[in-house]
Design a protein around this motif. Sequence first.
Motif, short mmCIF file in Angstrom:
data_model
loop_
_atom_site.label_atom_id
_atom_site.label_comp_id
_atom_site.label_asym_id
_atom_site.label_seq_id
_atom_site.Cartn_x
_atom_site.Cartn_y
_atom_site.Cartn_z
N ARG A 97 29.55 8.23 -45.92
CA ARG A 97 30.65 7.27 -45.75
C ARG A 97 32.00 7.99 -45.82
N ASP A 98 32.14 8.90 -46.77
CA ASP A 98 33.39 9.64 -46.88
C ASP A 98 33.65 10.50 -45.64
N VAL B 28 25.85 2.77 -43.95
CA VAL B 28 26.60 3.04 -45.18
C VAL B 28 27.78 2.07 -45.37
N PHE B 29 28.10 1.31 -44.34
CA PHE B 29 29.16 0.31 -44.51
C PHE B 29 28.62 -1.11 -44.70
N LEU C 138 35.29 0.04 -42.84
CA LEU C 138 35.12 0.77 -41.58
C LEU C 138 36.13 0.28 -40.54
#
Length: 486
Positions: free
Chosen positions: A327-328, A349-350, A357
């Motif tokens: 995500r990062d 991941v969002f 996002l």
Amino acid sequence: MPGQAKVAAEALLTVAEMARADSAAIAAGTPGIALMEAAGRAAAVAIARRWRPCPVTVLCGPGNNGGDGYVIARWLERAGWPVSVASLIDRSHLAGDAAHHAAAWTGEIGRMGPASVAGAGLVVDAIFGAGLSRPVAGIAAATLEAAAAAGIPIVAVDVPSGVDGDNGRLRGQVSAAALTVTFFRRKPGHLLEPGRSMCGQVVVADIGIPAAVLDGIGPSAWANGPGLWGSARRRRGPGDHKYRFGHAVVVGGGRLTGAARLAGHAAARAGAGLVTVAAPDAALASYAAQPAALLLAAEAEIPALLADPRRNAWLLGPGGGAGAALRDQVLAVLAAGRGVVLDADALTVFAGRPADLFRAISGPAILTPHEGEFARLFPAQGERLTRARGAAATSGAVVVLKGTDTIVAAPDGRVAINENAPPWLATAGTGDVLAGLSVGLLAQGMPAFEAAAMAVWLHGAAATACGEGLIADDLPAAIPAILAAL
Ligand SMILES: NC(=O)C1=CN([C@@H]2O[C@H](COP(=O)(O)OP(=O)(O)OC[C@H]3O[C@@H](n4cnc5c(N)ncnc54)[C@H](O)[C@@H]3O)[C@@H](O)[C@H]2O)[C@@H](O)CC1
Ligand SMILES: Nc1ncnc2c1ncn2[C@@H]1O[C@H](COP(=O)(O)OP(=O)(O)O)[C@@H](O)[C@H]1O
Ligand SMILES: [K+]
């Protein structure tokens, strides 16, 4: 222009847009009666080209779709076919153009019912078309079902009764046609499932509506094909060098290394000038098995790669592992303003925090969810076309909603509906290849919508060329022949 796609993009018209096209043609001097005559005649010609004369029952509905049916009956009878007509309502209740053509039918008109198709060799479904306003039930449904149960081929006029032309949804009970004859342009419902599977072969007949009426309508949906993106495609000339064709970076994971390898290979085959696969140190050895033309970088180098604007298009997700680190990484790439393709884990991941996002997306971005991934980020209720459009508008990215009828939707409302994907694409890893093709085209500077649409089309064409038994590894190698034929 040599080498450029010469075909025009094929617009798809909603029911309302088609009505405007009819009105514009009428205003330009072609009476509605003449359009209906042309429509029915074209359908009769399409039938006579495919079947030998046999007893045919034409099922006529209460509106203009039924009107087309009376014209078809007249032309088939003139060609020597034994024709029966069965109507849902009394002829005296018809109005307008349909009443005109029903009056010109000199034969008998029976009451529609399952018995009206008994003994027929062919049935024409001219019951409901663009005017479908509620689910198909009762006598109309029972009669079509009787034909289908008896194995009698059905020819649908405009759409099989009950298929919603705007989105392919089935309303009520729908019987599948062997042939659908529609007019001027197709509708989204001819390409979108489940409508598509109900249409059989689709023939588009010219009924005298000038193509120029499209200028006044401004369609926003197209069948995906070279006419839509051919002019945006980058081609190499004699003076070119690789740095003019972008540098794609595929961020790979530590465990499922096949996904990023497939994507990297596909990005290179799509024509990116350079492709780097960046991966965790521990996995670099397994990435060495990828084509030697791909560059390899360690994960620790990602910040440096990101600082270099020449690395202009990034793909994250395939085999990425759904963790906070990914995500990062996605947010860092978006913050750097690079073109981005997000697939698989980079979407997942969002889940639960999609706004994080969407807020980060400001430049060219392509999201490639299948239905499961889509549902983690966007409302999952309703039909696919509206959902895909809504998702693109909400996220600010081009959304590629994958499936047999993949939809490519842009934030401004444009959509391309794909129809060249064979069912054997339903095998592991083909989505990674699609994501790779997308980033490869994005790297070359194609706008996101055109890049995504071209990637989806290349993917389907390559799979078709490979044939059944395809594995994802076959797809990148099949791309050059497809590009050469464009
Ligand atoms: N100039 C024109 O008007 C042209 C029209 N064309 C034909 O016209 C068709 C559209 O005609 P219409 O707008 O009259 O619409 P339709 O003929 O598709 O149907 C409208 C009628 O069916 C009824 N209806 C709709 N759904 C029903 C359901 N589930 N159960 C029972 N009744 C239902 C409506 O109340 C209305 O009376 C096109 O699909 C095409 O076949 C073509 O002839 C081309 C030219
Ligand atoms: N029945 C089908 N017909 C045509 N294409 C399909 C069908 N099922 C899946 N596809 C295509 O195959 C690809 C699968 O992608 P995806 O689900 O992400 O798989 P993976 O993650 O294994 O790579 C998508 O491009 C999708 O549109
Ligand atoms: K119909």
